[in-house]
Structures are given as structure tokens and as C-alpha cells.
Design a protein around this motif. Structure first.
Motif, PDB file in Angstrom:
ATOM      1  N   GLY A  12       0.985  -1.357   0.263  1.00 12.78           N
ATOM      2  CA  GLY A  12       0.136   0.068  -0.036  1.00 12.78           C
ATOM      3  C   GLY A  12       0.869   1.283   0.185  1.00 12.78           C
ATOM      4  N   ASP A  13       0.656   2.215   0.087  1.00 12.37           N
ATOM      5  CA  ASP A  13       1.027   3.570   0.065  1.00 12.37           C
ATOM      6  C   ASP A  13       2.059   3.643  -1.022  1.00 12.37           C
ATOM      7  N   GLU A  14       1.298   2.919  -2.560  1.00 16.01           N
ATOM      8  CA  GLU A  14       2.868   3.195  -3.309  1.00 16.01           C
ATOM      9  C   GLU A  14       2.796   4.175  -4.005  1.00 16.01           C
ATOM     10  N   ALA A  39      -7.525   3.265   2.736  1.00 15.41           N
ATOM     11  CA  ALA A  39      -7.633   4.452   1.664  1.00 15.41           C
ATOM     12  C   ALA A  39      -6.883   5.228   2.555  1.00 15.41           C
ATOM     13  N   GLY A  40      -5.488   5.463   1.642  1.00 17.80           N
ATOM     14  CA  GLY A  40      -5.645   7.241   1.880  1.00 17.80           C
ATOM     15  C   GLY A  40      -4.594   7.562   0.719  1.00 17.80           C
ATOM     16  N   HIS A  41      -5.303   8.502  -0.565  1.00 17.67           N
ATOM     17  CA  HIS A  41      -4.812   8.536  -2.122  1.00 17.67           C
ATOM     18  C   HIS A  41      -4.509   9.528  -1.961  1.00 17.67           C
ATOM     19  N   THR A  42      -2.978  10.002  -2.064  1.00 16.70           N
ATOM     20  CA  THR A  42      -2.708  11.451  -2.084  1.00 16.70           C
ATOM     21  C   THR A  42      -2.860  11.861  -4.286  1.00 16.70           C
ATOM     22  N   GLY A 297       0.914   7.804   7.910  1.00 18.12           N
ATOM     23  CA  GLY A 297       0.100   6.945   6.914  1.00 18.12           C
ATOM     24  C   GLY A 297      -0.861   8.481   6.360  1.00 18.12           C
ATOM     25  N   THR A 298      -1.115   8.407   5.297  1.00 17.99           N
ATOM     26  CA  THR A 298      -2.412   9.101   4.671  1.00 17.99           C
ATOM     27  C   THR A 298      -3.466   9.377   5.684  1.00 17.99           C
ATOM     28  N   THR A 299      -3.932   8.013   6.059  1.00 24.41           N
ATOM     29  CA  THR A 299      -5.317   7.812   6.475  1.00 24.41           C
ATOM     30  C   THR A 299      -5.272   7.933   8.606  1.00 24.41           C
TER      31      THR A 299
HETATM   32 MG    MG Z   1      -2.788   5.305   0.995  1.00 25.50          MG
END
Ligand code: MG
Ligand code: GDP
Ligand code: IMO
Length: 428
Positions: A12-14, A39-42, A297-299
Motif C-alpha cells: 500500500g501507499d505506493e 485507503a488514503g490516496h494523495t 500514513g495518509t489515513t
Molecule cells: Mg495511501
């Protein structure tokens, strides 16, 4: 009529969000097929920086549809909060839809996630605490509440009542916790029904109609292949199928529509939460890289664990997904290192392990075998063409391609949309 999947190849977080935002200008829709607001998508573009948990990462492009498929589990409060945020920043949200078949993360799932993690003690998975796992458990256990159920009015109450009776027994008798009130849960459901109603659609039909009209789609992966419920380092995984199989079941998509499967990998490795990570770096080396890379982490804001690129795990990920191309992100983070390492094999007690083991205890014991390559002083940061890359960075990419037996199609050199090198066309 093709669909192109963009899938996390590691834990994750790639940088899936960044790559989807980059590619989405060439498609008509971006479709999420699995996971929830774990999920946390930037996304960073001319409109600003966006942290997206549920809304597909192509939403900043005018005219691109954002579809949330049946395989996603949805916390309606999070979805509405995200829509409000986007709307307040002048992003058109009328193009968003959600499947009537998607399951709802109910208030009791969030309580259950916390109680289960506490009960696991030192074997805790380190979940994001968003109720995602318990929502998938109820889906498979045939006691889930779907988005369509929320809109069903009178049919909803008995379903919630049955599920809540079971959960309250679990909370009080097993975990010695508190009951949740049926009235409060039902009142939440009624609010959610009204909030979600304008967005609820038969999304499998919409996806098929777009394909029939010759439109192209991106299938947005969440999490990563090594967190997959089947293929990841079980039980230290998420509860869905982030890999390519999940895209078909999570959307009702005919596999023949998929023309390309892009595997997104960081130029090194990170992992949030517990579980084996053979190429993990500990101590000052990890600390330095984490600070330089700002790996939090984004989340959840948790510090991400850091390691060198793991080509053994990566090759397994290629096998499971049939990646037709690789994306290597965050190459810029390795700028200035005197040397860089790639994990090319594992050993246990001096014996070679030639593939990514299914046994988590064995994976825990695996010692990385590294190949060391010279680093590069000239920056790759913000490069937009292959010719701007230093020779040693090109050699590093080439070695990863060889080890993974898959060609790199995109190199990402910064978080912004334009900090990207397209080596080969992806959407054709
Ligand atoms: Mg993420
Ligand atoms: P996702 O969950 O796969 O979408 O990834 P996240 O958004 O959780 O984490 C990736 C982080 O790396 C985000 O902060 C991105 O803005 C950032 N990012 C993506 N690509 C690059 C890159 O090539 N270089 C740098 N420095 N940052 C990047
Ligand atoms: P994106 O889409 C990184 C991890 C959690 C935990 C495990 C199970 O941003 O790449 P869960 O809450 O899913 O039951 O937690 O999975 N995890 C992620 N790690 N990126 C993610 O999503 C993740 N989603 C879940 O940290 O180890």
C-alpha cells in the motif's frame, strides 16, 4: 473499450493516487473496486493537494466520472465529508456514483474493529480502525447491510435489528463492552439514506455502458497486493482483494475488458501496521529515510516502516496480477544516497528461499540477500524525461525491470502530477 487497472504492488501507499490523477486525463471514468476508507490516496495538482479515501482519484479532471463499485465498503459519513470537501474546492461532484451493492460500514463495525484489535494484544494487526475488516466479515457471513438496503425503508429495520442483536451479544458477552442502541443506529441509517440517494446507481451497468460506447476506464486499486486477503502475508493483511481478481468481482467487470494491468511500486519499500517485511531497515538508517521521505500514513498518521526494494515480493506480485507494466514512484527519495540496495533473494538458516513464502512464520525468518548498486548525486527530483535521469538511476530502474521481468512504463519523480516520466504509452 478498454479498462486499465492501477494496482499497488507492495504493502500500500505506493503512490496509486498520484498515478491515477496523472493518467485520468486520458480516460472517461475512474472506478474504485475494493477496500474502504482504510485507503488514503494523495493527489497533488494545479487545484491543490487532496487526500482521498473513497472518492476515485480522477475526480479533479473535469468530465471524468468517479464510480465506487460493489466491492468497496463505504462509511457514508466519510464519503459525504469527502464530497463536501471537494465541492468546497470547486470540484464538480455530480459525476460521482456508488453501487447499490456496496456494503456499508456500520457504527458497530468500527467498535468491533477496535475491540478485536485490543483482544489480539501483541498479535494485533495494526488495522486502520475504520471498521473495514468487520464489514467484509459480515458481507461474507451474509449479514451485511448494503447501500441498496439503506434506501429500502421498511425492509431495513429487521436486517439492522438482527445484525445489532448479534453484535451486542458479542460486545457484551465476549468483550465485556457496551451495547449500541438500535434507535441510534437506525437514525444514522435514515440520515445516510437521504444523503446517499442521489449517488446510488447500478454501477456494473454504467461501467458496461461506458465500455460499449468505446470509452476507457481506470480501475483504481486500494491497498496493495501484499495486503491481499488471499495473496498477502496472512493474517497481517486487509480483508479485501486489492489484486487484479478483486477488480472483476468488485465491479462486475468482464475480465476481457482489461487491456492493461499497471503495478505501482515505490523505489523502496514501506509498510504500515504489523507483519513480516524481509527487507525492513531498522535504526538510524530507517529514521533518516523516513524523515527525508516523510513516510507517515495518509489515513492514520502512523510512521511507515521502511525497507529497501524487495524484488522477491515484487516478482510474486507480478505473478499474481500479470502486470503488463510497472510504475516506479518516489525515485527522487533515493537521490543523494551513496549506494542503493535491492533485495534479490531470501535465506533462512543459510538456505535459499526462492519464492515469496505463504507461511508467515517462515517469511518472518527470511533474511534479505542484497545486491548493492552505486547511488546518484544528480537529482532525479522533478525530472520529466528519461534523458534527465542520472546514469546510475537508469541502471537501478533497469535492474528492477530485469528482476521483476516486467518493463517500467512510468517513473514518478515527485508528488505533483507533472513530476512524471512516461517511458511508454499506457492508455492506447
Ligand atoms: Mg495511501
Ligand atoms: P497511495 O495510497 O498508493 O495513493 O499512496 P499515498 O498517497 O498514501 O502515499 C504516497 C505519498 O507519496 C503521497 O504523499 C504522495 O503525494 C507521494 N508521492 C507519490 N509519488 C511520489 C514521487 O514520485 N515522489 C515523491 N517524493 N512523493 C510522491
Ligand atoms: P492505500 O490504498 C497502507 C493496512 C493497515 C493494516 C492492514 C489491515 O492508501 O494504499 P485494515 O484497516 O485494512 O483492516 O488494516 O492493512 N492497510 C494499509 N496500509 N495503505 C493502505 O491503503 C492500507 N489499507 C490498509 O495498516 O496493516
Amino acid at each position: 473499450m478498454p479498462a486499465y487497472a492501477v494496482i499497488g504492488g507492495q504493502w500500500g501507499d505506493e503512490g496509486k493516487g498520484k498515478i491515477i490523477d496523472y493518467l485520468a486525463g486520458s480516460v472517461n471514468a475512474v472506478v474504485r473496486y475494493a477496500g474502504g476508507n482504510n485507503a488514503g490516496h494523495t493527489v497533488v495538482n494545479d487545484k491543490g493537494t487532496f487526500q482521498l479515501h473513497l472518492i476515485p482519484s480522477g475526480i479533479c479532471w473535469p468530465g471524468v466520472y468517479g464510480i465506487i463499485g460493489n466491492g468497496v465498503v463505504v462509511n457514508p459519513d466519510v464519503m459525504m465529508g469527502e464530497l463536501d470537501m471537494l465541492s468546497s474546492r470547486d470540484i464538480d461532484i455530480s459525476r460521482v456514483s456508488i453501487s447499490e451493492r456496496a456494503h456499508v460500514i456500520m457504527p458497530y463495525h468500527i467498535v468491533q474493529d477496535r475491540l478485536e484489535e485490543e483482544a489480539r494484544g501483541s498479535s494485533a494487526i495494526g488495522t486502520t480502525g475504520q471498521g473495514v475488516g468487520p464489514a467484509y466479515v459480515d458481507k461474507v457471513g451474509r449479514m451485511g447491510i448494503r447501500v441498496g438496503d439503506l434506501l429500502d425503508g421498511e425492509d431495513l429495520a429487521p436486517k439492522v435489528e438482527r445484525a445489532l442483536a448479534f453484535k451486542n451479544a458479542l460486545f457484551t458477552k465476549i468483550y465485556c463492552g457496551e451495547c449500541l442502541s438500535l434507535d441510534q443506529v437506525m437514525s444514522k441509517c435514515r440520515d445516510w439514506a437521504e444523503m446517499l440517494r442521489p449517488y446510488v446507481q447500478p454501477t456494473e451497468q454504467i461501467v458496461q455502458d461506458l465500455l460499449d460506447q468505446g470509452k476507457s476506464l481506470l480501475l483504481e486499486g486500494a491497498q496493495g497486493t501484499l495486503l491481499d486477503i488471499d495473496h498477502g502475508s496472512y493474517p497481517y493483511v486487509t480483508s479485501s482483494s486489492p489484486s487484479i481478481g478483486g477488480a472483476c468481482t468488485g465491479l462486475g467487470l468482464n475480465p476481457q475488458a482489461i487491456a492493461g494491468v499497471l503495478g505501482v511500486f515505490k523505489a523502496y519499500s514501506t509498510r504500515v501496521g504489523s507483519g513480516p517485511m524481509p527487507s525492513e531497515l531498522l535504526g538510524q538508517g530507517a529514521e533518516d529515510l523516513r524523515e527525508k521521505a516523510h513516510e507517515y500514513g495518509t489515513t492514520t498518521g502512523r510512521a511507515r516502516r521502511i525497507g529497501w526494494f524487495d524484488a522477491v515480493a515484487g516478482r510474486y506480485s507480478v505473478l499474481v496480477n500479470g502486470f503488463t507494466g510497472l510504475v516506479l514512484t518516489r525515485l527522487d527519495i533515493l537521490d543523494g544516497f551513496p549506494s542503493v540496495k535491492i533485495c534479490v533473494g531470501y535465506q533462512v538458516d543459510g538456505k535459499d528461499i526462492d519464492r515469496f513464502p505463504s507461511n508467515t512464520n517462515l517469511l518472518e525468518e527470511c533474511q534479505p540477500v542484497y545486491e548493492e548498486m552505486p547511488g546518484w548525486d544528480e537529482p532525479t527530483a522533478s525530472a520529466t524525461s528519461r534523458s534527465q535521469l542520472p546514469k546510475n538511476a537508469v541502471a537501478y530502474i533497469k535492474r528492477i525491470e530485469e528482476l521483476m521481468r516486467c518493463r517500467a512504463q512510468i517513473i514518478s519523480t515527485g508528488p505533483r502530477r507533472e513530476e512524471t516520466i512516461l517511458l511508454e504509452p499506457v492508455i492506447v
